[in-house]
Design a protein around this motif. Structure first.
Motif, PDB file in Angstrom:
ATOM      1  N   ARG A  37       0.820  -1.211   0.000  1.00  0.00           N
ATOM      2  CA  ARG A  37       0.000   0.000   0.000  1.00  0.00           C
ATOM      3  C   ARG A  37       0.856   1.266   0.000  1.00  0.00           C
ATOM      4  NH1 ARG A  37      -4.764  -0.427   4.348  1.00  0.00           N
ATOM      5  NH2 ARG A  37      -2.996  -0.491   5.760  1.00  0.00           N
ATOM      6  N   THR A  38       1.993   1.251   0.681  1.00  0.00           N
ATOM      7  CA  THR A  38       2.876   2.418   0.691  1.00  0.00           C
ATOM      8  C   THR A  38       3.386   2.708  -0.703  1.00  0.00           C
ATOM      9  OG1 THR A  38       3.566   1.910   2.948  1.00  0.00           O
ATOM     10  CG2 THR A  38       4.970   3.393   1.694  1.00  0.00           C
ATOM     11  N   VAL A  39       3.864   1.686  -1.368  1.00  0.00           N
ATOM     12  CA  VAL A  39       4.401   1.853  -2.723  1.00  0.00           C
ATOM     13  C   VAL A  39       3.311   2.336  -3.671  1.00  0.00           C
ATOM     14  CG1 VAL A  39       5.445   0.637  -4.673  1.00  0.00           C
ATOM     15  CG2 VAL A  39       6.191   0.132  -2.353  1.00  0.00           C
ATOM     16  N   ASN A  40       2.118   1.767  -3.573  1.00  0.00           N
ATOM     17  CA  ASN A  40       1.022   2.178  -4.451  1.00  0.00           C
ATOM     18  C   ASN A  40       0.635   3.629  -4.214  1.00  0.00           C
ATOM     19  OD1 ASN A  40       0.947  -0.377  -5.544  1.00  0.00           O
ATOM     20  ND2 ASN A  40      -0.680  -1.082  -4.200  1.00  0.00           N
ATOM     21  N   SER A  41       0.586   4.039  -2.970  1.00  0.00           N
ATOM     22  CA  SER A  41       0.217   5.411  -2.641  1.00  0.00           C
ATOM     23  C   SER A  41       1.258   6.394  -3.161  1.00  0.00           C
ATOM     24  CB  SER A  41       0.060   5.559  -1.131  1.00  0.00           C
ATOM     25  OG  SER A  41      -0.237   6.877  -0.790  1.00  0.00           O
ATOM     26  N   LEU A  42       2.518   6.092  -2.970  1.00  0.00           N
ATOM     27  CA  LEU A  42       3.569   6.992  -3.436  1.00  0.00           C
ATOM     28  C   LEU A  42       3.677   6.982  -4.961  1.00  0.00           C
ATOM     29  CD1 LEU A  42       6.238   6.384  -0.672  1.00  0.00           C
ATOM     30  CD2 LEU A  42       4.594   8.251  -0.873  1.00  0.00           C
ATOM     31  N   THR A  43       3.362   5.872  -5.591  1.00  0.00           N
ATOM     32  CA  THR A  43       3.328   5.819  -7.054  1.00  0.00           C
ATOM     33  C   THR A  43       2.218   6.707  -7.592  1.00  0.00           C
ATOM     34  OG1 THR A  43       4.214   3.570  -7.031  1.00  0.00           O
ATOM     35  CG2 THR A  43       3.124   4.294  -9.049  1.00  0.00           C
ATOM     36  N   ARG A  44       1.055   6.679  -6.949  1.00  0.00           N
ATOM     37  CA  ARG A  44      -0.043   7.578  -7.352  1.00  0.00           C
ATOM     38  C   ARG A  44       0.360   9.032  -7.170  1.00  0.00           C
ATOM     39  NH1 ARG A  44      -3.216   3.649  -4.882  1.00  0.00           N
ATOM     40  NH2 ARG A  44      -3.299   4.845  -2.951  1.00  0.00           N
ATOM     41  N   ARG A  45       1.072   9.332  -6.096  1.00  0.00           N
ATOM     42  CA  ARG A  45       1.520  10.705  -5.848  1.00  0.00           C
ATOM     43  C   ARG A  45       2.453  11.183  -6.950  1.00  0.00           C
ATOM     44  NH1 ARG A  45       5.927  13.334  -4.181  1.00  0.00           N
ATOM     45  NH2 ARG A  45       7.013  11.394  -3.859  1.00  0.00           N
ATOM     46  N   ILE A  46       3.380  10.336  -7.346  1.00  0.00           N
ATOM     47  CA  ILE A  46       4.301  10.701  -8.416  1.00  0.00           C
ATOM     48  C   ILE A  46       3.552  10.885  -9.725  1.00  0.00           C
ATOM     49  CG2 ILE A  46       6.227   9.851  -9.825  1.00  0.00           C
ATOM     50  CD1 ILE A  46       7.287   8.528  -7.230  1.00  0.00           C
ATOM     51  N   ALA A  47       2.620   9.992 -10.023  1.00  0.00           N
ATOM     52  CA  ALA A  47       1.844  10.108 -11.264  1.00  0.00           C
ATOM     53  C   ALA A  47       1.018  11.397 -11.272  1.00  0.00           C
ATOM     54  CB  ALA A  47       0.938   8.894 -11.425  1.00  0.00           C
ATOM     55  N   LEU A  48       0.397  11.742 -10.141  1.00  0.00           N
ATOM     56  CA  LEU A  48      -0.368  12.982 -10.059  1.00  0.00           C
ATOM     57  C   LEU A  48       0.537  14.201 -10.218  1.00  0.00           C
ATOM     58  CD1 LEU A  48      -2.817  12.147  -7.144  1.00  0.00           C
ATOM     59  CD2 LEU A  48      -3.456  12.682  -9.504  1.00  0.00           C
ATOM     60  N   SER A  49       1.723  14.162  -9.622  1.00  0.00           N
ATOM     61  CA  SER A  49       2.656  15.281  -9.737  1.00  0.00           C
ATOM     62  C   SER A  49       3.108  15.480 -11.178  1.00  0.00           C
ATOM     63  CB  SER A  49       3.875  15.052  -8.844  1.00  0.00           C
ATOM     64  OG  SER A  49       3.505  14.973  -7.494  1.00  0.00           O
ATOM     65  N   VAL A  50       3.468  14.399 -11.837  1.00  0.00           N
ATOM     66  CA  VAL A  50       3.889  14.489 -13.241  1.00  0.00           C
ATOM     67  C   VAL A  50       2.729  14.959 -14.109  1.00  0.00           C
ATOM     68  CG1 VAL A  50       4.648  13.116 -15.233  1.00  0.00           C
ATOM     69  CG2 VAL A  50       5.758  12.813 -13.018  1.00  0.00           C
ATOM     70  N   GLY A  51       1.533  14.432 -13.854  1.00  0.00           N
ATOM     71  CA  GLY A  51       0.358  14.857 -14.612  1.00  0.00           C
ATOM     72  C   GLY A  51       0.067  16.337 -14.423  1.00  0.00           C
ATOM     73  N   ILE A  53       2.247  18.732 -13.618  1.00  0.00           N
ATOM     74  CA  ILE A  53       3.287  19.483 -14.319  1.00  0.00           C
ATOM     75  C   ILE A  53       3.013  19.512 -15.815  1.00  0.00           C
ATOM     76  CG2 ILE A  53       5.748  19.477 -14.932  1.00  0.00           C
ATOM     77  CD1 ILE A  53       6.260  18.422 -12.058  1.00  0.00           C
ATOM     78  N   LEU A  54       2.664  18.358 -16.384  1.00  0.00           N
ATOM     79  CA  LEU A  54       2.360  18.310 -17.820  1.00  0.00           C
ATOM     80  C   LEU A  54       1.127  19.141 -18.162  1.00  0.00           C
ATOM     81  CD1 LEU A  54       3.103  14.562 -18.612  1.00  0.00           C
ATOM     82  CD2 LEU A  54       4.508  16.556 -19.157  1.00  0.00           C
ATOM     83  N   PHE A  55       0.109  19.130 -17.275  1.00  0.00           N
ATOM     84  CA  PHE A  55      -1.077  19.943 -17.507  1.00  0.00           C
ATOM     85  C   PHE A  55      -0.736  21.429 -17.503  1.00  0.00           C
ATOM     86  CE2 PHE A  55      -4.525  22.487 -15.671  1.00  0.00           C
ATOM     87  CZ  PHE A  55      -5.441  22.376 -16.704  1.00  0.00           C
ATOM     88  N   VAL A  56       0.094  21.865 -16.563  1.00  0.00           N
ATOM     89  CA  VAL A  56       0.471  23.276 -16.496  1.00  0.00           C
ATOM     90  C   VAL A  56       1.282  23.667 -17.731  1.00  0.00           C
ATOM     91  CG1 VAL A  56       1.866  24.962 -15.219  1.00  0.00           C
ATOM     92  CG2 VAL A  56       0.312  23.445 -13.992  1.00  0.00           C
ATOM     93  N   ILE A  57       2.180  22.822 -18.167  1.00  0.00           N
ATOM     94  CA  ILE A  57       2.958  23.105 -19.382  1.00  0.00           C
ATOM     95  C   ILE A  57       2.035  23.202 -20.587  1.00  0.00           C
ATOM     96  CG2 ILE A  57       4.662  22.135 -20.985  1.00  0.00           C
ATOM     97  CD1 ILE A  57       6.138  21.041 -18.501  1.00  0.00           C
ATOM     98  N   LEU A  58       1.097  22.258 -20.713  1.00  0.00           N
ATOM     99  CA  LEU A  58       0.142  22.287 -21.817  1.00  0.00           C
ATOM    100  C   LEU A  58      -0.732  23.537 -21.758  1.00  0.00           C
ATOM    101  CD1 LEU A  58      -1.269  20.845 -24.234  1.00  0.00           C
ATOM    102  CD2 LEU A  58      -2.837  19.887 -22.525  1.00  0.00           C
ATOM    103  N   ALA A  59      -1.195  23.887 -20.552  1.00  0.00           N
ATOM    104  CA  ALA A  59      -2.051  25.059 -20.401  1.00  0.00           C
ATOM    105  C   ALA A  59      -1.313  26.344 -20.759  1.00  0.00           C
ATOM    106  CB  ALA A  59      -2.586  25.133 -18.977  1.00  0.00           C
ATOM    107  N   ILE A  60      -0.048  26.451 -20.415  1.00  0.00           N
ATOM    108  CA  ILE A  60       0.743  27.619 -20.801  1.00  0.00           C
ATOM    109  C   ILE A  60       0.919  27.644 -22.310  1.00  0.00           C
ATOM    110  CG2 ILE A  60       3.035  28.673 -20.676  1.00  0.00           C
ATOM    111  CD1 ILE A  60       3.144  27.742 -17.745  1.00  0.00           C
ATOM    112  N   TYR A  61       1.236  26.500 -22.899  1.00  0.00           N
ATOM    113  CA  TYR A  61       1.443  26.408 -24.344  1.00  0.00           C
ATOM    114  C   TYR A  61       0.168  26.759 -25.120  1.00  0.00           C
ATOM    115  CZ  TYR A  61       2.441  24.399 -28.924  1.00  0.00           C
ATOM    116  OH  TYR A  61       2.607  24.222 -30.268  1.00  0.00           O
TER     117      TYR A  61
END
Length: 75
Positions: A37-51, A53-61
């Motif tokens: 559960r720890t690994v899954n939770s932290l994996t979701r956190r990383i995926a949300l963070s990357v998502g 960042i990509l959303f903000v870059i896309l929105a600026i573009y």
């Protein structure tokens, strides 16, 4: 997309990131390594963070949001 909706979306994702970070800490202390559960939770956190960042870059573009320029040299 309205400014308040964009702000709400970004803040909502940040809250989800913090929630998953807290869940990872809780699972790490409660499970003592017995489950993934720890690994899954932290994996979701990383995926949300990357998502986010990509959303903000896309929105600026796409011009949906504009950087405000704090810290930028005048000129």
């Amino acid at each position: 997309m309205g400014d308040s909706l964009k702000t709400l979306l970004i803040v909502g994702i940040l809250i989800l990131i913090l929630w998953n970070l807290g869940a990872g800490l809780y699972y790490m202390l409660a499970d003592k390594g017995a489950t993934k559960r720890t690994v899954n939770s932290l994996t979701r956190r990383i995926a949300l963070s990357v998502g986010l960042i990509l959303f903000v870059i896309l929105a600026i573009y796409m011009g949906w949001i504009t950087p405000h320029g704090v810290g930028r040299a005048p000129g």
